[in-house]
Design an enzyme around this catalytic site. Structure first.
Site, PDB file in Angstrom:
ATOM      1  N   GLU A  27      90.487  21.375  93.248  1.00 53.90           N
ATOM      2  CA  GLU A  27      91.022  21.038  94.566  1.00 53.90           C
ATOM      3  C   GLU A  27      90.751  22.146  95.581  1.00 53.90           C
ATOM      4  O   GLU A  27      90.420  21.886  96.738  1.00 53.90           O
ATOM      5  CB  GLU A  27      92.536  20.798  94.475  1.00 53.90           C
ATOM      6  CG  GLU A  27      92.939  19.712  93.495  1.00 53.90           C
ATOM      7  CD  GLU A  27      93.283  20.253  92.125  1.00 53.90           C
ATOM      8  OE1 GLU A  27      94.285  19.813  91.558  1.00 53.90           O
ATOM      9  OE2 GLU A  27      92.543  21.134  91.616  1.00 53.90           O
ATOM     10  N   GLU A 264      82.507  22.085  59.214  1.00 48.18           N
ATOM     11  CA  GLU A 264      81.152  21.995  58.685  1.00 48.18           C
ATOM     12  C   GLU A 264      81.130  22.422  57.222  1.00 48.18           C
ATOM     13  O   GLU A 264      80.117  22.886  56.706  1.00 48.18           O
ATOM     14  CB  GLU A 264      80.209  22.875  59.533  1.00 48.18           C
ATOM     15  CG  GLU A 264      78.759  22.440  59.493  1.00 48.18           C
ATOM     16  CD  GLU A 264      77.898  23.222  60.463  1.00 48.18           C
ATOM     17  OE1 GLU A 264      77.240  24.179  60.032  1.00 48.18           O
ATOM     18  OE2 GLU A 264      77.869  22.863  61.651  1.00 48.18           O
TER      19      GLU A 264
END
Length: 325
Positions: A27, A264
């Site tokens: 903003e 992983e």
């Protein structure tokens, strides 16, 4: 990740986005980009996430919107962060602003799914990742040499390194660390290395292993109180391995403010997260080879949202509908 657009009489007069933590919010950048601030009192500001209402690393955006005289605010979704969580909307409305909330809400939430998961579920956004053969194996049963067995091609490997730059952390178990001696860093792409997480209940992984190399932050999850001469970049966290290990790991990662993690590890590690229901995405590569025997790929159920070819490899991405925002 937040974006903002300011519109006056159906013309965009300002745009901005949040570049990185600690810098001006979307903003602020949008308002600063407006060349004629006199137009703001008759303008509408659109923002994908609720404007903040508290003093953090930057001043409150809701205060700036009010101070600039913007009377109409369109918000994609509320901010789940406890310091905001509707307070920005309330402040704007009390100041006389017309506020519309929930515009393209699903898309805005998906944009920040890691942030939302971290604050709403008190855990990181969890991405499972593995590569399997055409007949469903992720590795040989035993390895003659202490090196990885590559199932996929180099382009799939490069994509995985790109993903590592986009997530906060990457996790493997003891077996993977001992068998593959992975570095878990970014070598085939440009970007930040993730935090390395190692499950090592009995501290079996040698101190001189690649996973401890460099200055990359590394967290070792263990059950023992034994001490080893680890490098300064390594932190030990004790866990009770008799409980739900996946949930316990999530608590530690939340404490370390890790918003996302790639799992992983080997089949056992992956299956522990699947069985606990603690996963959000699964990325599965299928290479163009058959292994005939070995360690079977994890068993899971999810909604496939993507299937694509990377030369001879096939990449499929699934989501867990039980944890979907």
């Amino acid at each position: 990740m937040v974006g903002s657009v300011i519109v006056h009489e159906e013309q965009i007069i300002g745009e901005g986005w949040h570049h990185r933590a600690g810098e001006a919010h979307a903003e602020v950048n949008a308002i600063n980009s407006v060349s004629n601030e006199k137009l703001l009192k008759d303008a509408t500001i659109y923002v994908s996430l609720e404007p903040c209402s508290h003093y953090g690393k930057t001043p409150p955006c809701s205060d700036l919107i009010i101070a600039k005289g913007i009377k109409r605010v369109v918000i994609g979704t509320m901010d789940p962060f406890a310091e905001v969580a509707g307070r920005g909307i309330k402040k704007l409305m009390e100041a006389g602003c017309e506020v519309n909330v929930g515009i393209l809400e699903t898309e805005c939430q998906d944009l920040n799914k890691r942030f939302f998961t971290y604050h709403n579920q008190k855990r990181p956004y969890i991405i499972l990742k593995w590569a399997q053969s055409l007949d469903g194996y992720i590795a040989p049963e035993t390895k003659i040499e202490k090196r990885p067995v590559w199932i996929t091609n180099k382009y799939s490997g490069q994509l995985v390194h790109k993903w590592r730059t986009e997530e906060a952390a990457i996790l493997v178990g003891t077996s993977t660390a001992l068998a593959d001696n992975p570095r878990l860093n970014v070598r085939n792409w440009t970007g930040n290395n993730p935090v390395r997480i190692l499950i090592d209940k009995d501290l079996k992984v040698p101190v001189d292993s690649a996973i401890f190399s460099g200055n990359q932050r590394t967290i070792v999850l263990t059950a023992t109180t034994a001490e080893k001469d680890y490098p300064e970049n390594v932190v030990l966290e004790q866990l009770s391995f008799s409980e739900n290990i996946a949930a316990a790991i999530c608590e530690v990662l939340y404490k370390h403010e890790i918003q996302s993690v790639i799992i992983e590890g080997g089949s056992r590690t992956l299956q522990q997260f699947i069985d606990s229901g603690l996963w959000d995405e699964a990325t599965v590569f299928t290479g163009n080879l058959r292994m005939h025997s070995g360690i079977a790929a994890p068993r899971f159920s999810g909604e496939r949202i993507c299937k694509t070819a990377i030369q001879e490899d096939i990449l499929e991405i699934f989501t867990n509908q039980q944890t979907k925002l």
